[in-house]
Design a protein around this motif. Structure first.
Motif, PDB file in Angstrom:
ATOM      1  N   GLY A 223      -7.173  -2.771   5.941  1.00  0.00           N
ATOM      2  CA  GLY A 223      -7.908  -3.772   4.793  1.00  0.00           C
ATOM      3  C   GLY A 223      -7.379  -4.934   4.035  1.00  0.00           C
ATOM      4  O   GLY A 223      -7.692  -5.920   3.976  1.00  0.00           O
ATOM      5  N   ASN A 224      -6.129  -4.386   3.292  1.00  0.00           N
ATOM      6  CA  ASN A 224      -5.414  -5.086   2.511  1.00  0.00           C
ATOM      7  C   ASN A 224      -4.726  -6.453   3.393  1.00  0.00           C
ATOM      8  O   ASN A 224      -4.851  -7.494   2.897  1.00  0.00           O
ATOM      9  CB  ASN A 224      -4.399  -4.495   2.002  1.00  0.00           C
ATOM     10  CG  ASN A 224      -4.793  -3.585   0.719  1.00  0.00           C
ATOM     11  OD1 ASN A 224      -4.411  -4.162  -0.467  1.00  0.00           O
ATOM     12  ND2 ASN A 224      -5.625  -2.448   0.739  1.00  0.00           N
TER      13      ASN A 224
ATOM     14  N   CYS B  96     -11.636 -11.411   8.910  1.00  0.00           N
ATOM     15  CA  CYS B  96     -11.588 -10.292  10.043  1.00  0.00           C
ATOM     16  C   CYS B  96     -12.618  -9.172   9.447  1.00  0.00           C
ATOM     17  O   CYS B  96     -12.521  -8.900   8.270  1.00  0.00           O
ATOM     18  CB  CYS B  96     -10.119  -9.926  10.370  1.00  0.00           C
ATOM     19  SG  CYS B  96      -9.240 -11.017  10.930  1.00  0.00           S
ATOM     20  N   ASP B  97     -12.723  -8.242  10.539  1.00  0.00           N
ATOM     21  CA  ASP B  97     -13.340  -6.985  10.097  1.00  0.00           C
ATOM     22  C   ASP B  97     -12.502  -5.866  10.645  1.00  0.00           C
ATOM     23  O   ASP B  97     -11.573  -6.075  11.464  1.00  0.00           O
ATOM     24  CB  ASP B  97     -14.678  -6.905  10.395  1.00  0.00           C
ATOM     25  CG  ASP B  97     -15.462  -6.175   9.693  1.00  0.00           C
ATOM     26  OD1 ASP B  97     -15.009  -5.284   9.005  1.00  0.00           O
ATOM     27  OD2 ASP B  97     -16.999  -6.206   9.765  1.00  0.00           O
ATOM     28  N   LEU B  98     -12.607  -4.734  10.296  1.00  0.00           N
ATOM     29  CA  LEU B  98     -12.086  -3.416  10.874  1.00  0.00           C
ATOM     30  C   LEU B  98     -12.866  -2.560  11.486  1.00  0.00           C
ATOM     31  O   LEU B  98     -14.093  -2.491  11.340  1.00  0.00           O
ATOM     32  CB  LEU B  98     -11.301  -2.780   9.521  1.00  0.00           C
ATOM     33  CG  LEU B  98     -10.420  -3.130   8.687  1.00  0.00           C
ATOM     34  CD1 LEU B  98     -10.070  -2.276   7.734  1.00  0.00           C
ATOM     35  CD2 LEU B  98      -9.632  -4.190   9.079  1.00  0.00           C
TER      36      LEU B  98
ATOM     37  N   ALA C 209      -6.436  -7.643   5.944  1.00  0.00           N
ATOM     38  CA  ALA C 209      -7.603  -8.559   6.180  1.00  0.00           C
ATOM     39  C   ALA C 209      -7.802  -9.395   5.088  1.00  0.00           C
ATOM     40  O   ALA C 209      -7.938 -10.601   5.106  1.00  0.00           O
ATOM     41  CB  ALA C 209      -8.710  -7.560   6.392  1.00  0.00           C
ATOM     42  N   SER C 210      -7.798  -8.861   3.905  1.00  0.00           N
ATOM     43  CA  SER C 210      -7.862  -9.668   2.536  1.00  0.00           C
ATOM     44  C   SER C 210      -6.883 -10.771   2.555  1.00  0.00           C
ATOM     45  O   SER C 210      -7.110 -11.773   2.129  1.00  0.00           O
ATOM     46  CB  SER C 210      -7.704  -8.648   1.307  1.00  0.00           C
ATOM     47  OG  SER C 210      -8.706  -7.639   1.416  1.00  0.00           O
TER      48      SER C 210
ATOM     49  N   SER D  96      -7.845 -13.305   4.708  1.00  0.00           N
ATOM     50  CA  SER D  96      -9.087 -14.104   4.504  1.00  0.00           C
ATOM     51  C   SER D  96      -8.535 -15.308   3.455  1.00  0.00           C
ATOM     52  O   SER D  96      -9.355 -16.268   3.367  1.00  0.00           O
ATOM     53  CB  SER D  96      -9.948 -13.274   3.705  1.00  0.00           C
ATOM     54  OG  SER D  96      -9.747 -12.818   2.412  1.00  0.00           O
TER      55      SER D  96
ATOM     56  N   VAL E 232       0.906  -1.189  -0.065  1.00  0.00           N
ATOM     57  CA  VAL E 232      -0.016   0.150   0.079  1.00  0.00           C
ATOM     58  C   VAL E 232       0.981   1.404  -0.079  1.00  0.00           C
ATOM     59  O   VAL E 232       0.699   2.315  -0.809  1.00  0.00           O
ATOM     60  CB  VAL E 232      -0.973  -0.043   1.244  1.00  0.00           C
ATOM     61  CG1 VAL E 232      -1.533   1.212   1.461  1.00  0.00           C
ATOM     62  CG2 VAL E 232      -1.915  -1.128   0.946  1.00  0.00           C
TER      63      VAL E 232
ATOM     64  N   ASN F 225      -6.142   2.497   7.394  1.00  0.00           N
ATOM     65  CA  ASN F 225      -7.488   1.703   6.879  1.00  0.00           C
ATOM     66  C   ASN F 225      -7.137   0.918   5.759  1.00  0.00           C
ATOM     67  O   ASN F 225      -7.296  -0.216   5.688  1.00  0.00           O
ATOM     68  CB  ASN F 225      -8.565   2.833   6.570  1.00  0.00           C
ATOM     69  CG  ASN F 225      -9.554   2.032   6.393  1.00  0.00           C
ATOM     70  OD1 ASN F 225     -10.389   1.176   7.172  1.00  0.00           O
ATOM     71  ND2 ASN F 225     -10.670   2.571   5.214  1.00  0.00           N
ATOM     72  N   MET F 226      -6.263   1.554   4.644  1.00  0.00           N
ATOM     73  CA  MET F 226      -6.286   0.687   3.328  1.00  0.00           C
ATOM     74  C   MET F 226      -4.913  -0.342   3.694  1.00  0.00           C
ATOM     75  O   MET F 226      -5.208  -1.659   3.165  1.00  0.00           O
ATOM     76  CB  MET F 226      -5.467   1.726   2.354  1.00  0.00           C
ATOM     77  CG  MET F 226      -6.550   2.554   1.748  1.00  0.00           C
ATOM     78  SD  MET F 226      -5.558   3.428   0.215  1.00  0.00           S
ATOM     79  CE  MET F 226      -6.392   5.001   0.302  1.00  0.00           C
TER      80      MET F 226
ATOM     81  N   GLU G 206      -6.693   7.268   6.282  1.00  0.00           N
ATOM     82  CA  GLU G 206      -6.997   6.317   5.234  1.00  0.00           C
ATOM     83  C   GLU G 206      -6.044   5.268   4.785  1.00  0.00           C
ATOM     84  O   GLU G 206      -6.368   4.412   4.419  1.00  0.00           O
ATOM     85  CB  GLU G 206      -7.538   7.307   3.894  1.00  0.00           C
ATOM     86  CG  GLU G 206      -8.195   6.625   2.819  1.00  0.00           C
ATOM     87  CD  GLU G 206      -9.422   5.561   3.248  1.00  0.00           C
ATOM     88  OE1 GLU G 206     -10.194   6.163   4.321  1.00  0.00           O
ATOM     89  OE2 GLU G 206      -9.898   4.479   2.668  1.00  0.00           O
TER      90      GLU G 206
ATOM     91  N   SER H 282       2.135   1.686  -3.394  1.00  0.00           N
ATOM     92  CA  SER H 282       1.058   2.216  -4.202  1.00  0.00           C
ATOM     93  C   SER H 282       0.714   3.563  -4.312  1.00  0.00           C
ATOM     94  O   SER H 282       0.601   4.299  -4.939  1.00  0.00           O
ATOM     95  CB  SER H 282      -0.005   1.310  -4.080  1.00  0.00           C
ATOM     96  OG  SER H 282      -1.184   1.503  -4.875  1.00  0.00           O
TER      97      SER H 282
END
Lengths: 156, 120
Positions: A97-98, A110-112, A100-101, A104, A16, A93-94, A90, A19
């Protein structure tokens, strides 16, 4: 927490940051951290819930926070106003979130929770969780970002 | 007449980023919602051509908001724009009625392609 669980956070942070900022950060050595530690001046916290629970904590100096937010906003160096703080939140968060992906893909769902930001000097963070790891990321001339991961399997 | 887009994200940074991407490409911003609840209310008020929807938000999450909007308008066009890229999340969003799913961080072209596919 096993080192296997920290892996997705390390990969997500590196990809992230690259990117968003166009800089491939250099990840340092992962080290155990006591559950109470002295934080950096600017701390972004995201909560993790679900099959793992805990926190991903992104710590940096105010100077680095200004530079990172500035890079995200297309400026040389931002002041820590509402927009810059939102950019830093953010970013966390990104990354989480990444991560968590990636978790998975191993069957760990998982959730945030929305990120929170703390600013100040001489802040002590106390995490009521088992083991805690910290991984430093050197983001070129922007400075150092420390990722602290504190997760455990929830008690049911 | 320019197509109108309702942006939904709790992060000011993301709302401004999306607004810049969209306005530079000739879209009009119908509104900016900070959570799912606001998005549903603004959708009914402004009737936009398309909605961008974050998932993790306070008050009401994006999946619940998609369900609420689709209940009121089954033809609503909604694109998820979120950091949560898990397969299970994509499946849930599509089942709720979302037309596309974009994972942050995104490239401007990817967002525009998805929007153009739906509303031109």
């Amino acid at each position: 927490m096993t080192s296997l669980d920290a892996g997705p956070f390390v990969s997500a942070t590196a990809s992230v940051l690259e990117s968003l900022l166009g800089i491939r950060p250099a990840a340092g050595r992962r080290e155990a951290r006591p559950p109470t530690f002295m934080s950096q001046e600017c701390v972004v916290v995201t909560g993790i819930t679900g099959m793992l629970e805990g926190y991903a904590i992104f710590g940096m100096s105010v100077v680095t926070a200004c530079r990172v937010a500035g890079a995200m906003l297309g400026q040389e160096e931002a002041t820590l106003d509402e927009m810059a703080l939102s950019a830093l939140a953010e970013l966390a968060n990104m990354i989480t979130g990444n991560a968590a992906s990636l978790l998975s893909q191993r069957g760990i769902l998982c959730d945030l929770t929305p990120p929170s930001i703390l600013n100040g000097e001489d802040m002590h963070v106390s995490l009521l969780t088992g083991s805690v790891f910290v991984i430093p990321f050197h983001i070129g001339s922007l400075g150092l970002l420390e990722l602290t991961v504190a997760i455990r399997k929830p008690f049911r | 007449m320019p197509k109108r887009v309702l942006i939904t994200d709790d992060a000011l940074f993301m709302r401004v980023t999306l607004k810049n991407i969209l306005t530079k490409s000739g879209y009009e911003i119908a509104g900016e919602a900070c959570n799912g609840k606001e998005s549903v209310a603004m959708y009914l008020q402004t009737k936009p051509d398309l909605v961008t929807m974050d998932i993790t938000m306070p008050e009401m999450d994006g999946i619940s908001a998609v369900k609420a909007i689709k209940k009121e308008d089954p033809d609503a066009k909604i694109i998820m724009c979120t950091a949560m890229g898990q397969k299970q999340m994509v499946v849930e969003a599509v089942a709720a009625g979302a037309k596309d799913f974009i994972v942050k961080p995104f490239q401007a072209e990817k967002v525009l392609e998805a929007i153009q596919r739906l509303i031109g």
